[in-house]
Every structure is written in structure tokens, then in C-alpha cells.
Enzyme design. Structure first.
Site, PDB file in Angstrom:
ATOM      1  N   ASN A  22       0.857  -1.193   0.000  1.00 47.62           N
ATOM      2  CA  ASN A  22       0.000   0.000   0.000  1.00 47.62           C
ATOM      3  C   ASN A  22       0.887   1.235   0.000  1.00 47.62           C
ATOM      4  OD1 ASN A  22      -1.837   2.027   0.498  1.00 47.62           O
ATOM      5  ND2 ASN A  22      -2.203   1.444   2.646  1.00 47.62           N
ATOM      6  N   TRP A  23       0.917   1.919  -1.143  1.00 47.93           N
ATOM      7  CA  TRP A  23       1.812   3.083  -1.274  1.00 47.93           C
ATOM      8  C   TRP A  23       1.231   4.326  -0.603  1.00 47.93           C
ATOM      9  CZ3 TRP A  23       3.542   2.789  -7.155  1.00 47.93           C
ATOM     10  CH2 TRP A  23       4.238   1.594  -7.349  1.00 47.93           C
ATOM     11  N   LYS A  24      -0.012   4.251  -0.163  1.00 50.06           N
ATOM     12  CA  LYS A  24      -0.704   5.414   0.438  1.00 50.06           C
ATOM     13  C   LYS A  24      -0.567   6.622  -0.503  1.00 50.06           C
ATOM     14  CE  LYS A  24       0.408   3.511   4.916  1.00 50.06           C
ATOM     15  NZ  LYS A  24       0.056   3.619   6.306  1.00 50.06           N
TER      16      LYS A  24
ATOM     17  N   HIS B 181      -9.494   0.605   4.867  1.00 47.92           N
ATOM     18  CA  HIS B 181      -8.201   0.805   5.545  1.00 47.92           C
ATOM     19  C   HIS B 181      -8.432   1.707   6.759  1.00 47.92           C
ATOM     20  CE1 HIS B 181      -4.140   2.239   6.332  1.00 47.92           C
ATOM     21  NE2 HIS B 181      -3.710   1.175   5.690  1.00 47.92           N
TER      22      HIS B 181
ATOM     23  N   GLU C  79      -6.953   4.160   7.877  1.00 44.80           N
ATOM     24  CA  GLU C  79      -6.859   5.611   7.607  1.00 44.80           C
ATOM     25  C   GLU C  79      -8.140   6.114   6.963  1.00 44.80           C
ATOM     26  OE1 GLU C  79      -3.101   5.436   5.516  1.00 44.80           O
ATOM     27  OE2 GLU C  79      -2.140   4.850   7.397  1.00 44.80           O
TER      28      GLU C  79
ATOM     29  N   GLU D  52      -5.055  -5.457  10.408  1.00 45.73           N
ATOM     30  CA  GLU D  52      -4.073  -4.404  10.635  1.00 45.73           C
ATOM     31  C   GLU D  52      -4.382  -3.702  11.959  1.00 45.73           C
ATOM     32  OE1 GLU D  52      -2.199  -3.033   6.711  1.00 45.73           O
ATOM     33  OE2 GLU D  52      -4.020  -1.883   6.981  1.00 45.73           O
TER      34      GLU D  52
ATOM     35  N   GLY E  52       2.330   2.121  10.655  1.00 47.14           N
ATOM     36  CA  GLY E  52       3.217   3.272  10.516  1.00 47.14           C
ATOM     37  C   GLY E  52       3.899   3.687  11.807  1.00 47.14           C
TER      38      GLY E  52
ATOM     39  N   SER F  19       3.585  -2.271  10.200  1.00 47.04           N
ATOM     40  CA  SER F  19       5.042  -2.196  10.348  1.00 47.04           C
ATOM     41  C   SER F  19       5.756  -3.501   9.971  1.00 47.04           C
ATOM     42  CB  SER F  19       5.410  -1.754  11.773  1.00 47.04           C
ATOM     43  OG  SER F  19       4.892  -0.457  12.023  1.00 47.04           O
TER      44      SER F  19
ATOM     45  N   GLY G  98       2.856  -1.230   4.238  1.00 50.86           N
ATOM     46  CA  GLY G  98       2.749   0.193   3.923  1.00 50.86           C
ATOM     47  C   GLY G  98       4.114   0.779   3.613  1.00 50.86           C
ATOM     48  N   GLY G  99       4.700   1.458   4.603  1.00 55.80           N
ATOM     49  CA  GLY G  99       5.962   2.181   4.412  1.00 55.80           C
ATOM     50  C   GLY G  99       7.037   1.379   3.697  1.00 55.80           C
TER      51      GLY G  99
HETATM   52  C1  PEP Z   1      -0.707   0.045   5.875  1.00 59.83           C
HETATM   53  O1  PEP Z   1      -0.791   1.218   5.578  1.00 59.83           O
HETATM   54  O2  PEP Z   1      -1.561  -0.744   5.463  1.00 59.83           O
HETATM   55  C2  PEP Z   1       0.401  -0.408   6.712  1.00 59.83           C
HETATM   56  C3  PEP Z   1       0.376  -1.624   7.178  1.00 59.83           C
HETATM   57  O3  PEP Z   1       1.405   0.503   6.932  1.00 59.83           O
HETATM   58  P1  PEP Z   1       2.855   0.212   7.592  1.00 59.83           P
HETATM   59  O4  PEP Z   1       3.379  -1.055   6.981  1.00 59.83           O
HETATM   60  O5  PEP Z   1       3.675   1.406   7.231  1.00 59.83           O
HETATM   61  O6  PEP Z   1       2.642   0.055   9.060  1.00 59.83           O
END
Ligand code: PEP
Length: 246
Positions: A9-11, A93, A95, A165, A171, A210, A231-232
Site C-alpha cells: 500500500n503506497w498510500k 483501511h 486511515e 491491521e 506506521g 510495520s 505500507g511504508g
Molecule cells: C498500511 O498502511 O496498510 C500499513 C500496514 O502501513 P505500515 O506497513 O507502514 O505500518
């Protein structure tokens, strides 16, 4: 036997240059036993589809509208995502739930829109830290799953992926322990028994929060964890490839 699935997920991070660079690096990935899907921001979806045509990388949108079409300025319909060649979409998600007030009704409606046009919906669930601290994590996740479990047809579940998640791990650099993640994944699978034993057994359940190359192997080796939603770390080609190889 469930297939392994790694999703990135590039957000809200991308540019034409970064999409080209990242996808050029990712397209070297080859492993027939795994599926890899990236979720770029909407303006880059068509470019990502074009750039991944000769590779095994799938492309999906980060959300879609809860409506089919019409006067919904700024929204992107599931049919449009499908029309440009993407085949996946994230729904619910954390967010989207916390920043854009996406509730369980919206999550169900978006999932139904996605399924109606032939997209696979990756439905995200997970509790906040406060909810875990009072022992409510299973009740929260059960509630987030309830409408899907009761309103989707068993056949729909062939096109559903659940992503667990925990909000406190997204994040933050803090990851659920493999035991915490496995316990919740087993619980989610037990909830899917309400649809059918086959759906419980077959539905892929991803862990997100993470995930990095350093912790992916241990998380992904848990019996009910079928891969990750990253994500990141998915913005760094070498790190993401290392996670995909875990
Ligand atoms: C996400 O945004 O779905 C996520 C899991 O982010 P991160 O890996 O950065 O925690």
C-alpha cells in the site's frame, strides 16, 4: 492450500518517476507460489497497469466509491478501476475509517461495488490501542466483519481478502508479535466459519502493521497468516522484494 500474497500500500506517496523506478525494480520478482499486488494512488493506476503487464505484479486501487456512478464529485467507481485494468481494491483501511469516517455500512457498500465489477476486495480490519488495552480487540474485529459475514454470499468470498491491521501497529514501527497476530488471524478464521467451513479455510488473511524484511519471515510462518499488507516498507523496492521473498 492457500497461496501466499504480499500487498504493498503506497498510500499518498508517488510520482511518475517513482512509479517507474519502483515497478521496474519489482518486475524482476518471479515466484509462481506467491502473488504480489501494489496499490498506488489513483492517478498512477493506469501507468502501473501498463508497466506491470509483462510481470507477475498485480495492481489495485486504495479505495473505491460506495456508489455505481453519477454525481459524486471526486469519487472513483469500482468499474473505472476495473476498466483501466486494475483487478484489486483496498476497502476500509484504518486511515479511511478514521480520517474519512468510513463506517461498516460504507465498507460493505464498497465491497459490494468491487465484487459486482470483478475486483478482489481487500477488506481491512483492526483495533486501536485503547481497544486492545481493555481487551476489546476480538469484539471490535468481529463487529467490523459482521456485515460482510451476514450479507455477502458464500461465492463472493472467492474474491475477498481480509487484512488484519492493528491500528497501533500501522506506521508506528511497532509490530504485533507473531503470537498476537496468529491469535487474531485464527479468531478471524473462526468468524468466517459463520459463512462456511470452506470460506474459513480458503480466505486469505494478511497481516499489516510495520511489516519489514526483518520481521516478515516470523510473521508469515504462522499457520493462519497468509502474507502481508505492507505500507511504508513497500516504497523501498529492495526492502519490499526482501519481504516478498520471506
Ligand atoms: C498500511 O498502511 O496498510 C500499513 C500496514 O502501513 P505500515 O506497513 O507502514 O505500518
Amino acid at each position: 492450500m492457500r497461496r501466499r500474497l504480499i500487498a504493498g500500500n503506497w498510500k499518498m506517496n508517488a510520482s511518475v518517476d517513482s512509479v517507474r523506478t519502483l515497478l521496474r525494480a519489482l518486475s524482476e520478482f518471479q515466484d509462481d507460489s506467491k502473488d504480489v499486488v501494489v496499490f498506488p494512488p489513483a492517478p498512477y493506476l493506469a501507468l502501473a497497469v501498463e508497466l506491470t503487464k509483462q510481470s507477475q505484479i498485480g495492481v489495485g486501487a486504495q479505495t473505491c466509491a460506495a456508489y455505481e456512478s453519477g454525481a459524486y464529485t471526486g469519487e472513483v467507481a469500482a468499474s473505472m478501476v476495473h476498466d483501466i485494468g486494475a483487478r484489486h481494491v483496498l476497502v476500509g483501511h484504518s486511515e479511511r475509517r478514521s480520517l474519512f469516517a468510513e463506517n461498516d455500512d460504507a465498507v460493505l457498500a464498497k465491497t459490494q461495488q468491487a465484487l459486482a465489477v470483478g475486483l478482489t476486495a481487500y477488506v481491512c480490519v483492526g483495533e486501536t490501542l485503547a481497544q486492545r488495552q481493555v481487551g476489546d480487540e476480538q469484539a471490535v474485529v468481529a463487529q467490523q466483519l459482521r456485515r460482510l459475514v451476514t450479507e455477502l454470499a458464500p461465492a463472493d468470498w472467492q474474491h475477498i481478502v481480509i487484512a488484519y491491521e492493528p491500528v497501533w501497529a500501522i506506521g508506528t514501527g511497532e509490530t504485533a508479535t507473531p503470537a498476537q497476530a496468529q491469535a487474531m488471524h485464527a479468531f478471524i478464521r473462526s468468524q468466517l466459519q459463520q459463512v462456511s467451513a470452506e470460506v474459513a479455510e480458503r480466505t486469505p488473511i494478511l497481516y499489516g502493521g510495520s511489516v519489514k524484511a526483518a520481521n516478515a519471515e516470523e510473521l508469515f510462518s504462522q499457520p493462519d497468516i497468509d502474507g502481508g499488507l505492507v505500507g511504508g516498507a513497500s516504497l523501498d523496492a529492495q526492502e519490499f522484494l526482501a519481504i516478498c521473498r520471506s
